[in-house]
Scaffold this active site. Structure first.
Site, PDB file in Angstrom:
ATOM      1  N   MET A   1      30.549  18.946  78.957  1.00 58.59           N
ATOM      2  CA  MET A   1      30.501  20.326  78.920  1.00 58.59           C
ATOM      3  C   MET A   1      30.067  19.302  77.352  1.00 58.59           C
ATOM      4  O   MET A   1      31.140  20.978  76.475  1.00 58.59           O
ATOM      5  CB  MET A   1      31.705  20.885  78.963  1.00 58.59           C
ATOM      6  CG  MET A   1      31.396  21.410  80.528  1.00 58.59           C
ATOM      7  SD  MET A   1      32.620  22.771  81.178  1.00 58.59           S
ATOM      8  CE  MET A   1      33.824  22.543  80.510  1.00 58.59           C
TER       9      MET A   1
ATOM     10  N   GLU B   1      37.055   9.921  73.233  1.00 61.44           N
ATOM     11  CA  GLU B   1      37.328   8.660  73.752  1.00 61.44           C
ATOM     12  C   GLU B   1      36.981   8.513  75.225  1.00 61.44           C
ATOM     13  O   GLU B   1      36.379   7.549  76.073  1.00 61.44           O
ATOM     14  CB  GLU B   1      38.522   7.916  73.183  1.00 61.44           C
ATOM     15  CG  GLU B   1      38.158   7.200  72.152  1.00 61.44           C
ATOM     16  CD  GLU B   1      36.728   6.040  72.173  1.00 61.44           C
ATOM     17  OE1 GLU B   1      36.709   5.370  72.792  1.00 61.44           O
ATOM     18  OE2 GLU B   1      36.005   6.105  71.460  1.00 61.44           O
TER      19      GLU B   1
ATOM     20  N   HIS C   1      35.862  10.735  77.399  1.00 65.64           N
ATOM     21  CA  HIS C   1      34.183  10.522  77.860  1.00 65.64           C
ATOM     22  C   HIS C   1      33.111   9.343  77.321  1.00 65.64           C
ATOM     23  O   HIS C   1      32.619   9.166  77.701  1.00 65.64           O
ATOM     24  CB  HIS C   1      33.283  11.672  76.937  1.00 65.64           C
ATOM     25  CG  HIS C   1      33.842  12.869  77.084  1.00 65.64           C
ATOM     26  ND1 HIS C   1      34.812  13.784  76.494  1.00 65.64           N
ATOM     27  CD2 HIS C   1      33.674  13.747  78.435  1.00 65.64           C
ATOM     28  CE1 HIS C   1      34.447  14.998  76.547  1.00 65.64           C
ATOM     29  NE2 HIS C   1      34.089  14.915  78.155  1.00 65.64           N
TER      30      HIS C   1
ATOM     31  N   GLN D   1      32.527  28.629  85.441  1.00 62.03           N
ATOM     32  CA  GLN D   1      33.755  27.748  85.831  1.00 62.03           C
ATOM     33  C   GLN D   1      34.891  28.422  84.990  1.00 62.03           C
ATOM     34  O   GLN D   1      35.291  27.547  85.294  1.00 62.03           O
ATOM     35  CB  GLN D   1      33.186  25.945  86.016  1.00 62.03           C
ATOM     36  CG  GLN D   1      33.519  25.672  84.695  1.00 62.03           C
ATOM     37  CD  GLN D   1      33.113  24.019  84.844  1.00 62.03           C
ATOM     38  OE1 GLN D   1      31.650  23.661  84.551  1.00 62.03           O
ATOM     39  NE2 GLN D   1      34.068  23.324  84.319  1.00 62.03           N
TER      40      GLN D   1
ATOM     41  N   VAL E   1      41.456   7.906  79.984  1.00 58.35           N
ATOM     42  CA  VAL E   1      42.709   7.485  78.435  1.00 58.35           C
ATOM     43  C   VAL E   1      43.081   8.287  77.422  1.00 58.35           C
ATOM     44  O   VAL E   1      42.510   9.169  77.619  1.00 58.35           O
ATOM     45  CB  VAL E   1      40.671   7.000  77.413  1.00 58.35           C
ATOM     46  CG1 VAL E   1      41.127   6.657  76.121  1.00 58.35           C
ATOM     47  CG2 VAL E   1      39.633   6.534  78.151  1.00 58.35           C
TER      48      VAL E   1
ATOM     49  N   MET F   1      43.623  12.276  76.665  1.00 56.53           N
ATOM     50  CA  MET F   1      42.566  12.608  75.439  1.00 56.53           C
ATOM     51  C   MET F   1      41.896  13.700  76.849  1.00 56.53           C
ATOM     52  O   MET F   1      41.465  14.229  77.633  1.00 56.53           O
ATOM     53  CB  MET F   1      41.928  11.943  75.272  1.00 56.53           C
ATOM     54  CG  MET F   1      42.091  10.907  74.436  1.00 56.53           C
ATOM     55  SD  MET F   1      41.142  10.359  74.030  1.00 56.53           S
ATOM     56  CE  MET F   1      42.124   9.064  72.482  1.00 56.53           C
ATOM     57  N   SER F   2      41.466  15.305  75.735  1.00 58.03           N
ATOM     58  CA  SER F   2      41.354  16.277  76.340  1.00 58.03           C
ATOM     59  C   SER F   2      40.402  16.900  75.314  1.00 58.03           C
ATOM     60  O   SER F   2      40.520  16.738  73.953  1.00 58.03           O
ATOM     61  CB  SER F   2      42.037  17.188  76.907  1.00 58.03           C
ATOM     62  OG  SER F   2      41.442  17.990  77.034  1.00 58.03           O
TER      63      SER F   2
ATOM     64  N   ARG G   1      40.438  19.768  74.726  1.00 58.15           N
ATOM     65  CA  ARG G   1      41.318  20.916  74.522  1.00 58.15           C
ATOM     66  C   ARG G   1      42.204  20.134  73.516  1.00 58.15           C
ATOM     67  O   ARG G   1      42.601  21.672  72.959  1.00 58.15           O
ATOM     68  CB  ARG G   1      41.706  21.859  76.040  1.00 58.15           C
ATOM     69  CG  ARG G   1      40.102  22.582  76.468  1.00 58.15           C
ATOM     70  CD  ARG G   1      41.223  23.352  77.744  1.00 58.15           C
ATOM     71  NE  ARG G   1      40.427  23.997  78.300  1.00 58.15           N
ATOM     72  CZ  ARG G   1      39.008  24.104  79.031  1.00 58.15           C
ATOM     73  NH1 ARG G   1      39.800  22.501  79.954  1.00 58.15           N
ATOM     74  NH2 ARG G   1      38.710  25.044  79.718  1.00 58.15           N
TER      75      ARG G   1
HETATM   76  O1  PAF Z   1      34.563  17.999  83.872  1.00 55.58           O
HETATM   77  C1  PAF Z   1      33.785  18.390  83.539  1.00 55.58           C
HETATM   78  O2  PAF Z   1      33.686  18.248  81.925  1.00 55.58           O
HETATM   79  C2  PAF Z   1      32.768  19.714  83.486  1.00 55.58           C
HETATM   80  O3  PAF Z   1      33.718  20.347  84.824  1.00 55.58           O
HETATM   81  C3  PAF Z   1      32.111  19.161  84.603  1.00 55.58           C
HETATM   82  C4  PAF Z   1      32.025  18.601  85.526  1.00 55.58           C
HETATM   83  C5  PAF Z   1      31.083  18.651  83.089  1.00 55.58           C
HETATM   84  C6  PAF Z   1      30.771  20.645  85.154  1.00 55.58           C
HETATM   85  O4  PAF Z   1      31.184  21.453  83.902  1.00 55.58           O
END
Ligand code: PAF
Length: 296
Positions: free
Chosen positions: A43, A48, A50, A74, A195, A203-204, A206
């Site tokens: 998203m 890091e 990702h 979601q 990570v 790491m997030s 948010r």
């Molecule tokens: O983990 C995420 O960033 C989201 O839930 C995903 C898997 C990209 C689906 O929108």
């Protein structure tokens, strides 16, 4: 976008082929041209964690596709969809730097075409029974499955890579893929370890919401998991986590030890288990988890 450019791994250094950006399904499908990619759905607001997923994708020797789409379905009505960080330019630069081949950044209409009923996926038990994210974010996994199924239909990847930070999500996606067979034939779902910052904070995207004082309190999640690690029984581990979270002034949604595959309650550590936490810090909700030791 430049259609029909052939993917050429040999041209990686020197005259490396520039990363492509597909904004429409048509552009994505033209670029793929039947090739099966290593796929990292995101998203955006990349950190890091990702980037580790994208690096892993790179190591597989397949074309690397990253999607960036903040999926409205979601998020619950009182959640952070509208303020979720959107940092597209920086994200694209990071993907390019690592060597992603294509970034898919669709508008909502590409994922949810107007006039078409949204796809409904039958949710697997791990998405409805554990009483964890499923209970605290009603509708969340319905939205995750909807978007991930749609992305899998469009990308038809060979491998899809997710972080263990969203541990229940990873299990839900694995179960969905199994349940939907033979759709997405041959697709492998890979989960990679969380990570962490040097002090342990997972790491997030948010974490960007946290001011320095809140960031200190947020460390309570990693500390709770650490403290629980030495416990001999699940209920002792849970008590230790709760105490640590309270000491950091965190509001607890859950702090539990569960079976690593079903996420259902366990009485001992004789099978693989996982400690999982969700806690709120003012208006920011944080999650974390870690594998517990198996005692035989
Ligand atoms: O983990 C995420 O960033 C989201 O839930 C995903 C898997 C990209 C689906 O929108």
């Amino acid at each position: 976008m430049n259609h029909h450019r052939r993917f050429d791994r040999s041209g990686r250094s020197g005259d490396a082929e520039a990363m492509q950006i597909a904004r429409t399904v048509r552009e994505l499908r033209d670029w793929l041209d039947g090739r099966r990619a290593a796929f990292v759905p995101t998203m955006g607001a990349l950190h890091e964690g990702h980037l580790a997923l994208i690096r892993h994708a790179e190591s597989l020797g397949e074309p690397v596709v990253v999607s960036i789409f903040v999926n409205p379905t979601q998020f619950g009505p009182n959640e952070d969809f509208s303020r979720y960080p959107r940092t597209l330019e920086t994200d694209l630069a990071a993907c390019e730097e690592i060597g992603a081949d294509l970034v898919f950044t669709p508008a909502a209409e590409e994922i949810y075409p107007p006039g078409q009923p949204p796809m409904e996926i039958a949710l697997p038990p791990v998405a409805t029974e554990p009483g964890l994210e499923d209970a605290h974010r009603p509708g969340h996994f319905r939205g995750v499955c909807q978007v991930v199924a749609r992305l899998f239909d469009l990308v038809e990847p060979a491998v899809a890579i997710f972080g263990e930070k969203d541990y229940q999500q990873l299990l839900v996606i694995r179960a969905m893929v199994k349940q939907e067979q033979p759709r997405w034939q041959g697709l492998t779902v890979t989960g990679l370890p969380t990570v962490r910052d040097p002090d342990g904070l997972a790491m997030s995207s948010r974490n960007r919401y946290l001011d320095p004082e809140q960031r200190d309190r947020a460390l309570g999640l990693a500390r709770a998991l650490q403290a629980a690690h030495a416990a001999q029984k699940p209920d002792t581990a849970e008590a230790i986590m709760i105490e640590t979270l309270r000491a950091h002034d965190l509001a607890i949604d859950y702090a539990v030890v569960r079976d690593s595959e079903t996420l259902m309650p366990v009485g001992d550590f004789s099978r693989p288990t996982r400690a999982l936490i969700a806690a709120r810090l003012d208006d920011v909700r944080l999650i974390d988890n870690q594998a517990m030791t198996v005692w035989t």
